[in-house]
Design a protein around this motif. Structure first.
Motif, PDB file in Angstrom:
ATOM      1  N   UNK A  83      32.627  48.120  36.125  1.00  0.00           N
ATOM      2  CA  UNK A  83      33.715  48.716  35.357  1.00  0.00           C
ATOM      3  C   UNK A  83      34.237  49.995  36.008  1.00  0.00           C
ATOM      4  N   UNK A  84      33.349  50.772  36.617  1.00  0.00           N
ATOM      5  CA  UNK A  84      33.778  51.992  37.306  1.00  0.00           C
ATOM      6  C   UNK A  84      34.708  51.660  38.472  1.00  0.00           C
ATOM      7  N   UNK A  85      34.546  50.472  39.027  1.00  0.00           N
ATOM      8  CA  UNK A  85      35.396  50.023  40.143  1.00  0.00           C
ATOM      9  C   UNK A  85      36.611  49.239  39.667  1.00  0.00           C
ATOM     10  N   UNK A  86      36.738  49.110  38.335  1.00  0.00           N
ATOM     11  CA  UNK A  86      37.852  48.379  37.732  1.00  0.00           C
ATOM     12  C   UNK A  86      37.935  46.940  38.231  1.00  0.00           C
ATOM     13  N   UNK A  87      36.757  46.314  38.361  1.00  0.00           N
ATOM     14  CA  UNK A  87      36.674  44.919  38.784  1.00  0.00           C
ATOM     15  C   UNK A  87      36.385  44.038  37.581  1.00  0.00           C
ATOM     16  N   UNK A  88      36.833  42.806  37.651  1.00  0.00           N
ATOM     17  CA  UNK A  88      36.511  41.834  36.613  1.00  0.00           C
ATOM     18  C   UNK A  88      35.242  41.089  37.010  1.00  0.00           C
ATOM     19  N   UNK A  89      34.577  40.474  36.036  1.00  0.00           N
ATOM     20  CA  UNK A  89      33.432  39.636  36.395  1.00  0.00           C
ATOM     21  C   UNK A  89      33.837  38.524  37.371  1.00  0.00           C
ATOM     22  N   UNK A  90      35.032  37.996  37.220  1.00  0.00           N
ATOM     23  CA  UNK A  90      35.497  36.918  38.105  1.00  0.00           C
ATOM     24  C   UNK A  90      35.619  37.402  39.548  1.00  0.00           C
ATOM     25  N   UNK A  91      36.076  38.625  39.748  1.00  0.00           N
ATOM     26  CA  UNK A  91      36.203  39.158  41.111  1.00  0.00           C
ATOM     27  C   UNK A  91      34.832  39.329  41.760  1.00  0.00           C
TER      28      UNK A  91
END
Length: 69
Positions: free
Chosen positions: A10-18
């Protein structure tokens, strides 16, 4: 409570899919690892490293240290 791996993602603003795509996993398999970060291998953490922000990397290092204590 969020795992250190979820906080890092979340700190990297990534989704689980990414993250799942980076590890060649299904989203369900990735989320299992995210919720149980002790399951992650060194190779998997290395694959996610380039995607993570500096703050996320700090969260990962602190999470690993805490799990070893």
């Amino acid at each position: 409570m969020k795992s250190w791996m979820q906080r890092a993602r979340e700190a990297s603003e990534l989704t689980p899919a990414e993250c799942a795509q980076a590890l060649f996993l299904s989203v369900d398999d990735y989320l299992t690892r995210e919720n149980n970060p002790g399951m992650l291998t060194v190779d998997e953490l290395s694959a996610l490293g380039p995607l993570f922000s500096g703050a996320a990397r700090t969260i990962v290092v602190e999470g690993i240290k805490a799990s070893l204590a």
